[in-house]
Design an enzyme around this catalytic site. Structure first.
Site, short mmCIF file in Angstrom:
data_model
loop_
_atom_site.label_atom_id
_atom_site.label_comp_id
_atom_site.label_asym_id
_atom_site.label_seq_id
_atom_site.Cartn_x
_atom_site.Cartn_y
_atom_site.Cartn_z
N LYS A 1 0.88 -1.18 0.00
CA LYS A 1 0.00 0.00 0.00
C LYS A 1 0.91 1.23 0.00
O LYS A 1 1.49 1.59 1.03
CB LYS A 1 -0.88 -0.01 1.25
CG LYS A 1 -2.16 0.80 1.16
CD LYS A 1 -1.99 2.30 1.02
CE LYS A 1 -1.55 2.99 2.27
NZ LYS A 1 -1.39 4.47 2.08
N GLY B 1 7.43 5.62 7.81
CA GLY B 1 6.47 6.70 8.07
C GLY B 1 6.67 7.25 9.47
O GLY B 1 7.77 7.18 10.03
N SER B 2 5.58 7.73 10.07
CA SER B 2 5.71 8.46 11.34
C SER B 2 5.94 7.51 12.51
O SER B 2 5.56 6.33 12.48
CB SER B 2 4.46 9.28 11.59
OG SER B 2 3.41 8.43 11.98
N VAL C 1 2.52 6.12 14.04
CA VAL C 1 1.95 4.99 13.31
C VAL C 1 2.85 3.75 13.48
O VAL C 1 2.37 2.63 13.67
CB VAL C 1 1.75 5.33 11.82
CG1 VAL C 1 1.30 4.11 11.02
CG2 VAL C 1 0.72 6.46 11.67
N GLY C 2 4.16 3.98 13.46
CA GLY C 2 5.11 2.87 13.62
C GLY C 2 4.93 2.15 14.95
O GLY C 2 5.01 0.92 15.02
N GLU D 1 10.83 2.02 9.92
CA GLU D 1 11.73 3.16 9.66
C GLU D 1 10.93 4.41 9.91
O GLU D 1 10.05 4.77 9.12
CB GLU D 1 12.22 3.14 8.21
CG GLU D 1 13.08 1.94 7.85
CD GLU D 1 14.43 1.93 8.55
OE1 GLU D 1 14.75 2.87 9.30
OE2 GLU D 1 15.16 0.95 8.34
N CYS E 1 13.38 11.94 5.88
CA CYS E 1 13.56 11.52 7.27
C CYS E 1 14.99 11.78 7.71
O CYS E 1 15.26 11.83 8.90
CB CYS E 1 13.13 10.09 7.49
SG CYS E 1 13.91 8.95 6.40
N GLU F 1 9.84 16.32 14.95
CA GLU F 1 10.08 16.32 13.51
C GLU F 1 9.04 17.22 12.83
O GLU F 1 7.85 17.10 13.11
CB GLU F 1 9.97 14.89 12.98
CG GLU F 1 10.31 14.78 11.51
CD GLU F 1 10.26 13.34 11.01
OE1 GLU F 1 9.27 12.65 11.30
OE2 GLU F 1 11.21 12.92 10.32
C1 UN1 Z 1 13.79 8.95 3.60
O1 UN1 Z 1 13.71 10.18 3.72
O2 UN1 Z 1 12.87 8.20 4.03
O3 UN1 Z 1 19.65 9.20 2.86
C2 UN1 Z 1 14.90 8.26 2.91
C3 UN1 Z 1 18.85 9.87 2.20
C4 UN1 Z 1 18.12 9.20 1.06
C5 UN1 Z 1 16.97 8.40 1.59
C6 UN1 Z 1 16.05 9.13 2.51
N1 UN1 Z 1 19.05 8.35 0.36
O4 UN1 Z 1 18.64 11.05 2.43
#
Ligand code: UN1
Length: 533
Positions: free
Chosen positions: A182, A239-240, A243-244, A261, A295, A405
Site C-alpha cells: 500500500k 512513516g511516522s 503509526v510505527g 523506519e 527523514c 520532527e
Molecule cells: C527517507 O527520507 O525516508 O539518505 C529516505 C537519504 C536518502 C533516503 C532518505 N538516500 O537522504
C-alpha cells in the site's frame, strides 16, 4: 489503465494490481501535482479490507511457486529490473516531479537509488549464503539455510516514492517472499508504474500486489490489521513514529518482527575548527534538500560558540540564495519545490506558532509563499501549490521545534559551548536516525561517532544522502533496530533454518554422547618451578 490529457502530461486512471490483473474496486481518489493543482496526475480506487484480503490470498498462492524458484533465477529478474528502470529513468523522473513535486535532480537520485538496489540484489541471488557448521559429533553435519517468511505487508511514504519502496520490495522478493504493498496516496501513479516495470522485468503475477488507498481509518490501517487474521508473515513500514508504534504493537501480538523506519530530528554539529564553507553548504543542503521532507533532513544545526556568529552569517546568506518554485516548469536551478501535501504544510505552518510561544528567535522566513507574501527567489505561480519560505530559527533544547520532527523547510541554529555540550544537545531529542559532525580533529570526530545516539553518522558530510548499500535505520524513536539496504536487510526478509544430518546410523545424543576430553588432575606448576613467593 486509462489516460486523459492533463496540464503537464497525461492523467492516469489506474487500478489495484492483484495477481497481474488491474482491478477497480473502491471509490476513486485523485492526486494532483502539488506544484500546480490544475495538473491532475492520477485517479485511483481506495482499496477495502476485502480487496486487501484478496491481495493477501493471491500473494499466499504465488508464494508456493516463487519461494521454490532458485534464488539466482529470482535475482535474474532484478538484473532485468535494473535495465528496465534505467531505460525508463527519465519517464519515472518526470512522473515523480509531477506527482510529488521533487526537483528533476532529486527525482533522478531517487530513481537511481532503486537502480543501485536492483543491481546489488541481482547478484545477491547468487549468494544468499547459509553456513556449514562443525558438529560436536562424528558422522554428523550442521548447516544453516535462509528461508523466506511468506507474505509481506508494506506501507511506504511518498517522499522517496521509488527509492524507499525499492529498499523493501527488492530484497523481499529476492529472498522468495511475496508482497501486498500500500503506497502513499501521494505517489500512487509511481507505485503503479513501478509494479508494471517489475512485471516487464519478468516478475510472475501475484508476487507483488498493489492496493491503493489512504492510511488512517483506510487501506493502510486495514492492511496492518490483516496481521491479526494471520494473512501476513512480515510487515515493513516507513512513516511516522506514532503509526510505527501502533504497527509494532499489532506485529508484536502476532509474534512478527516488523521493519519500522520512522521519524528523525537529525543533529548536525559544527565544531570550532571546521571548514566553515563546507559546513555551511552541508548544513544548508541537509536543511532544505527536498524542502526538508526527508527523514534524514537536519533538524538542528549545533554550532560551537567561537564560530557561531560567523557560521550564522554565512548560513543566512546561503539560505537567502535558496531557489523555490514549480519544478516541472523549472527543470534546473531550484533547491526545492512544493509541500507534498496539505497535512505536511499545516504541520510546518504550526511550528511558527510553536516558535513564537516557546521563545525561539526567527532569523529568516515568513510562512507560506503567496502573491501577497512573495519570496524573492521564487519561480512560478505560488498560488497554485503550497510553497514555504526557507525558514531559520535560533532555538534551544526543550522547545517543541527542537524536539519534534517537522518535515518541511525549517531549521534551528543552536549555540553551544564546547564538544561536551555539543554532544549532549545533539542527543537531547527523542530520535536517533541520522547525525553529522564537521571537524578536522580526528579525536573530536571519534568522540562524536561514539557518543551520538544515531543509526547513521556523517563526518564532514550532510545528514542526508545515504548510499544504497549501507545499513539504513535508526535507534530510539526512529525505529525498532531493523535495518534496510545492503546485506543487512536480508535478515528482515528471511528466517534461519538450522539443519543437522546424521550419518552414523545411530541415535547420537548431543551434549550427552559427545566425546569431550576430561581434564586430568592438576599439576602444581608453582611448586615445580620453585616459585615460593
Ligand atoms: C527517507 O527520507 O525516508 O539518505 C529516505 C537519504 C536518502 C533516503 C532518505 N538516500 O537522504
Amino acid at each position: 489503465m486509462q489516460t486523459y490529457p492533463s496540464k503537464y502530461g497525461h492523467a492516469l486512471e489506474i487500478g489495484h494490481l492483484i495477481g497481474g490483473e488491474e482491478i477497480f474496486e473502491g471509490s476513486l481518489l485523485e492526486r494532483r501535482n502539488p506544484a500546480d493543482v490544475a495538473d491532475l496526475v492520477a485517479r485511483f480506487p481506495q482499496g477495502s479490507k476485502e480487496t486487501l484480503r484478496k491481495a493477501a490470498q493471491v500473494a499466499q498462492k504465488a508464494f508456493q511457486e516463487w519461494s521454490r524458484t532458485p534464488a539466482p533465477v529470482r535475482g535474474g529478474v532484478l538484473a532485468n529490473l535494473a535495465q528496465v528502470l534505467l531505460r525508463e529513468k527519465s519517464t519515472l523522473v518526470r512522473l515523480m516531479v509531477r506527482e510529488v513535486g521533487k526537483t528533476f535532480k532529486e527525482a533522478g537520485g531517487d530513481v537511481q537509488e532503486a537502480i543501485d538496489t536492483a543491481i546489488f540484489f541481482a547478484s545477491e541471488g547468487r549468494r544468499l549464503y547459509g553456513q556449514t557448521v562443525p558438529s560436536e559429533m562424528k558422522n554428523k553435519e550442521l548447516f544453516t539455510f535462509r528461508r523466506p517468511l511468506g507474505v509481506v505487508g508494506m506501507i511506504t511514504a511518498g517522499n522517496f516514492p521509488i527509492a524507499v519502496p525499492s529498499w523493501k520490495l527488492i530484497p523481499a522478493v529476492l529472498a522468495g517472499n511475496t508482497v501486498v504493498w500500500k503506497p502513499s496516496e501521494d505517489a500512487s501513479a509511481l507505485a503503479y508504474l513501478f509494479v508494471k516495470l517489475f512485471e516487464e522485468a519478468g516478475l510472475p503475477p501475484g508476487v507483488i500486489n498493489l492496493v491503493h488507498g489512504g492510511g488512517k481509518n483506510a487501506t493502510g490501517q486495514w492492511l496492518v490489521e490483516l496481521m491479526d487474521e494471520g494473512l501476513l508473515q512480515k510487515f515493513a513500514f516507513t512513516g511516522s513514529t506514532a503509526v510505527g508504534r501502533w504497527i509494532g504493537e499489532v506485529a508484536g501480538r502476532n509474534l512478527l518482527r516488523p521493519t519500522l523506519e520512522l521519524g528523525g530530528k537529525n543533529p548536525l554539529v559544527v565544531l570550532r575548527d571546521a571548514d566553515l564553507e563546507l559546513a555551511v553548504e552541508g548544513a544548508w543542503w541537509s536543511a532544505f534538500a527536498t524542502g526538508g521532507q526527508r527523514c534524514t533532513s537536519a533538524g538542528n544545526i549545533i554550532v560551537e560558540a567561537p564560530i557561531y556568529e560567523a557560521f550564522k552569517k554565512r548560513f543566512l546568506e546561503r539560505t537567502e540564495a535558496t531557489v523555490v518554485g514549480n519544478p516541472i516548469e523549472h527543470p534546473t536551478g531550484l533547491t526545492y519545490g512544493p509541500f507534498m501535501n496539505q497535512r505536511l504544510f499545516e504541520r510546518w505552518l504550526e511550528h511558527y506558532t510553536w516558535g513564537r510561544e516557546d521563545g525561539a528567535t526567527l532569523l529568516f522566513g515568513q510562512g507560506r509563499i503567496t502573491a501577497a507574501n512573495p519570496y524573492p527567489r521564487f519561480k512560478g505561480d505560488p498560488e497554485v501549490g503550497l510553497f514555504g519560505w526557507p525558514t531559520v530559527w535560533e532555538a534551544r533544547p526543550g522547545m517543541r521545534q527542537f524536539e519534534q520532527e517537522i518535515f518541511g523547510p525549517t531549521i534551528n541554529l543552536v549555540r553551544v559551548e564546547g564538544l561536551d555540550e555539543a554532544i549532549q544537545v545533539a542527543n537531547a531529542h527523542p530520535y536517533g536516525l541520522s547525525s553529522a559532525v564537521y571537524t578536522n580533529r580526528r579525536d573530536w570526530a571519534y568522540r562524536f561517532k561514539n557518543e551520538i545516539k544515531a543509526g547513521m553518522t556523517s563526518i564532514n558530510n550532510s545528514t542526508v544522502g545515504a548510499e544504497a548499500h549501507l545499513p539504513f535505520g535508526g535507534v530510539r524513536a526512529s525505529g525498532n533496530g531493523a535495518r534496510e539496504s545492503g546485506i543487512w536487510v536480508i535478515e528482515e526478509y528471511t528466517y534461519w533454518q538450522a539443519v543437522n544430518e546424521e550419518y552414523s546410523g545411530r541415535l547420537q545424543l548431543a551434549q550427552m554422547d559427545t566425546g569431550y576430553a576430561q581434564p586430568k588432575a592438576p599439576t602444581d606448576w608453582a611448586r615445580v618451578l620453585g616459585d615460593s613467593s
